[in-house]
Motif scaffolding. Structure first.
Motif, PDB file in Angstrom:
ATOM      1  N   ASN A  28      14.021  -7.096   2.259  1.00 36.06           N
ATOM      2  CA  ASN A  28      12.645  -7.568   2.118  1.00 36.06           C
ATOM      3  C   ASN A  28      11.690  -6.488   2.631  1.00 36.06           C
ATOM      4  OD1 ASN A  28      10.115  -8.854   2.488  1.00 36.06           O
ATOM      5  ND2 ASN A  28      11.114 -10.856   2.645  1.00 36.06           N
ATOM      6  N   PRO A  29      10.783  -5.982   1.806  1.00 35.76           N
ATOM      7  CA  PRO A  29       9.935  -4.853   2.235  1.00 35.76           C
ATOM      8  C   PRO A  29       8.850  -5.222   3.249  1.00 35.76           C
ATOM      9  CG  PRO A  29       9.286  -5.601   0.040  1.00 35.76           C
ATOM     10  CD  PRO A  29      10.489  -6.413   0.431  1.00 35.76           C
ATOM     11  N   LEU A  30       8.709  -6.491   3.604  1.00 33.81           N
ATOM     12  CA  LEU A  30       7.610  -6.874   4.506  1.00 33.81           C
ATOM     13  C   LEU A  30       7.895  -6.449   5.949  1.00 33.81           C
ATOM     14  CD1 LEU A  30       6.711 -10.478   3.261  1.00 33.81           C
ATOM     15  CD2 LEU A  30       5.646  -8.298   2.652  1.00 33.81           C
ATOM     16  N   THR A  31       6.852  -5.900   6.560  1.00 33.14           N
ATOM     17  CA  THR A  31       6.887  -5.611   8.003  1.00 33.14           C
ATOM     18  C   THR A  31       5.961  -6.615   8.687  1.00 33.14           C
ATOM     19  OG1 THR A  31       5.011  -4.122   7.809  1.00 33.14           O
ATOM     20  CG2 THR A  31       7.201  -3.133   7.569  1.00 33.14           C
ATOM     21  N   GLU A  32       6.051  -6.654  10.015  1.00 33.02           N
ATOM     22  CA  GLU A  32       5.148  -7.564  10.747  1.00 33.02           C
ATOM     23  C   GLU A  32       3.688  -7.235  10.447  1.00 33.02           C
ATOM     24  OE1 GLU A  32       5.723 -10.192  12.260  1.00 33.02           O
ATOM     25  OE2 GLU A  32       7.901 -10.115  12.570  1.00 33.02           O
ATOM     26  N   GLU A  33       3.421  -5.938  10.389  1.00 28.22           N
ATOM     27  CA  GLU A  33       2.036  -5.509  10.144  1.00 28.22           C
ATOM     28  C   GLU A  33       1.573  -5.968   8.768  1.00 28.22           C
ATOM     29  OE1 GLU A  33      -1.292  -3.243   8.925  1.00 28.22           O
ATOM     30  OE2 GLU A  33       0.648  -2.960   7.999  1.00 28.22           O
ATOM     31  N   LEU A  34       2.455  -5.881   7.766  1.00 24.99           N
ATOM     32  CA  LEU A  34       2.087  -6.327   6.410  1.00 24.99           C
ATOM     33  C   LEU A  34       1.897  -7.839   6.362  1.00 24.99           C
ATOM     34  CD1 LEU A  34       4.139  -4.333   3.728  1.00 24.99           C
ATOM     35  CD2 LEU A  34       1.677  -4.373   4.104  1.00 24.99           C
ATOM     36  N   VAL A  35       2.723  -8.560   7.087  1.00 23.14           N
ATOM     37  CA  VAL A  35       2.592 -10.021   7.112  1.00 23.14           C
ATOM     38  C   VAL A  35       1.195 -10.412   7.592  1.00 23.14           C
ATOM     39  CG1 VAL A  35       3.401 -12.109   8.314  1.00 23.14           C
ATOM     40  CG2 VAL A  35       5.058 -10.464   7.403  1.00 23.14           C
TER      41      VAL A  35
END
Lengths: 183, 454
Positions: A28-35
């Motif tokens: 999953n390419p999502l990081t905390e920052e992107l979330v």
């Protein structure tokens, strides 16, 4: 007169990514920052393709990222009827998130998505995010009245598309735009 | 069931580039791509052009599948429509490209993206379907402007003018009075000098009559080159005038340039500008230029109406300039009487610039005309001249096919009047001129003498 922040650049994205780890595993390419970014009350665009091959654009009104890394994009069932129908027929999805102040843009893609029921948290998140988006538009671009109409939706007609992103791309304008966010 | 014919006419306001459009494409495998696009440009009732700024996934998809859909919104009512598009071709020069390039510069500046947005091409699409998308609608604003009525009244006024001076004055008066334009001017193109001269203006602190713009500069130059109206609705440095002319003519010497420069009267910080070419018999005569400090001042209906006004102006210039045949004098035009005083007129052959004592007056063909008349007056005492003899005078180097002599005489006359010079030029009948000199005139030529045909 409000002024824009310095425009973001695609290179900024790589720097942000180095400082933030994958939030939901390597697939999953999502990081905390992107979330945080996705749910910050910004412009959300949804694209899909009808079974006959015609691409479909639509504005969305809100976004929630669940604890297991699925992205819930909240749409108006009335204005996005064709989009919802295409997703329901198994078509792939693309979603672009853009921050008007600095044009930072990220596009997520998923081979499949599903149409799910709206939850109370979706309604709350949409009200909060679209309110913030209208404030920004009214500060930088449009008259307040137009900004509110532009982000407007019918609360009783909200629908949700849920997907797990396969890929993420930088879409901030400039050299390097379109690059995949792999690491 | 017969398909409804496609017409983009009701959506033109949505294609002004004010609300960013949403563009969806797909690749050959069927994967969608979705992005904002800053411009969906109205080409005609069945075609739009999208701005191609970066070679990205959208671009690759378009070349692969030639399919796209775009959602656009009306900037006043928020009425939203989805257009289904078929890609036809990319244009990287020409009128559509230049219109889009100018508009994009304004959008980029307005959205903090100057230096990032750059138009590489205008992608032309056929619109194959238009669908209304439900949205929160705002009421249609009541619009006190009525460009069609303004055009009708202005056209009648222009057609009643009996000479070019009155025609140019009437045009700018109608722009301010009928169209409510705050700042406007008419510029005449001198193709040999590769520049425009300001003939008349309204709404500026100084008239700027005789001031120059180099060919190709800003939206005035682009409008003339492409023969198409160019409209910008947000301030942009890319098309600003200001000190540009001074910077551009370093070759002729800074000091000399400064001495012979009449400041261009344009606004320092315009937010909206519209330049419309004035065509006379298939040639560019000049440009009608309007501007405002207010963003989004000129809409497509203003552009339509002012483009027709420029056409009427061109037709009137053509008919009033046709003065080879003398007709009985009906009325002579009286300039304010010159104030008697002695003056030294200096003529510099390098560019035909003329100074009254130490004050710059005019240069180029208009300067050469004045010098010719004054020399003939000094040697023969003549005061009456004909435009025909000026046209035939080889020393004036009038361009053979685009002489615009009458307009140059308007420019010269306006400059003399504005400077309260002891020299006046009066129109004494169709094709006739009268030189009025009050007080003693001393003539000095600087540089190689040009032979005169006395």
């Amino acid at each position: 007169m409000p002024t824009y922040q310095s425009p973001a650049s695609p290179q900024d994205e790589a720097r942000l990514r180095q400082r933030s780890a994958h939030a939901f595993g390597p697939e999953n390419p999502l990081t905390e920052e992107l979330v945080t970014f996705l749910q910050s009350g910004i412009s959300i665009l949804i694209g899909t393709v009808e079974p006959n091959g015609v691409p479909l654009p639509r504005l969305a009104h809100g976004c929630r990222v669940t604890d297991i890394g699925t992205v819930r994009v909240i749409l108006c069932r009335r204005a996005a009827a064709r989009t919802i129908e295409a997703i329901d027929a198994g078509q792939p999805v693309a979603a672009t998130f853009s921050r008007p102040e600095d044009h930072r843009s990220i596009q997520l893609k998923a081979r499949s998505a599903r149409v799910v029921s709206v939850e109370q948290e979706d309604v709350k998140a949409t009200a909060r995010q679209s309110g913030h988006f209208a404030d920004v538009l009214a500060e930088f671009i449009f008259a307040r009245e137009f900004a509110e109409a532009y982000v407007g939706y019918w609360p009783e007609l909200l629908g949700v598309i849920e997907f797990t992103p396969d890929q993420a791309f930088v879409q901030t304008p400039g050299p390097g735009a379109g690059a995949a966010l792999s690491e | 069931m017969a398909a409804t014919p496609i017409s983009l006419a009701p959506l033109r306001r949505s294609l002004e580039g004010i609300v960013a459009a949403v563009l969806a494409t797909r690749d050959r495998a069927g994967t969608p791509n979705i992005s904002m696009i800053s411009q969906v440009h109205y080409v005609d009732d069945q075609h739009v052009a999208l701005s191609y700024q970066f070679f990205n996934k959208t671009r690759r998809n378009l070349l692969e599948t030639r399919l796209a859909s775009v959602e656009v919104a009306d900037p006043l009512t928020n009425a939203t429509h989805r257009l289904t598009l078929e890609y036809l071709e990319t244009q990287s020069a020409g009128p559509v490209f230049e219109e889009m390039r100018a508009k994009l510069a304004g959008i980029a500046s307005h959205t903090g993206m100057a230096g990032v947005f750059r138009l590489l091409g205008a992608d032309i699409f056929r619109v194959t379907d238009i669908e209304a998308v439900p949205s929160h609608l705002l009421p249609e604003p009541t619009n006190p402007r009525d460009p069609l009525k303004a055009l009708r009244l202005s056209s009648a006024r222009l057609r009643s003018c009996s000479d070019l001076t009155a025609l140019f004055d009437a045009t700018v008066d109608c722009l301010t009075g009928q169209f409510g334009v705050e700042h406007c001017m008419i510029l005449m193109l001198d193709p040999d000098a590769e520049r425009f001269f300001t003939l008349v203006s309204r709404g500026y602190a100084a008239s700027g009559i005789g001031s120059e713009i180099l060919l190709g500069e800003g939206i005035i130059g682009v409008a003339a080159r492409e023969r198409v109206p160019i409209r910008i609705n947000h301030m942009t440095a890319d098309y600003r005038y200001g000190a540009a002319i001074r910077e551009s003519v370093i070759g002729s010497g800074i000091e000399w340039q400064a001495a012979t420069e009449i400041p261009f009267p344009g606004l320092d910080s315009p937010s909206s500008q519209l330049a419309i070419p004035i065509m006379v018999q298939d040639k560019v005569f000049g440009v009608l230029f309007v501007e405002s400090e207010q963003p989004m001042r000129f809409w497509h209906d203003d552009e339509d109406a002012m483009a027709v006004l420029a056409d009427v102006l061109g037709a009137c210039i053509s008919s009033l300039s046709d003065c080879e045949v003398d007709i009985p004098e009906v009325e002579t035009e009286r300039a304010p009487p010159p104030i008697a005083r002695s003056v030294t007129v200096r003529h510099f052959t390098r560019d035909d610039s003329v100074f009254l004592d130490h004050d710059y007056l005019i240069k180029g063909v208009a300067g050469a005309i004045l010098w010719l008349l004054l020399r003939q007056h000094a040697t023969t005492g003549r005061t009456e001249f004909t435009t025909r003899e000026l046209r035939l005078d080889s020393t004036l180097r009038l361009p053979q096919h685009s002489e615009n002599l009458d307009a140059r005489l308007v420019l010269l006359r306006n400059r003399l009047n504005e400077r309260s010079a002891p020299i006046r030029l009066e129109k004494s009948g169709r094709g006739k001129l009268r030189l009025c000199v009050a007080g003693g005139v001393t003539l000095e030529s600087v540089g190689a003498e040009t032979p005169l045909s006395v």
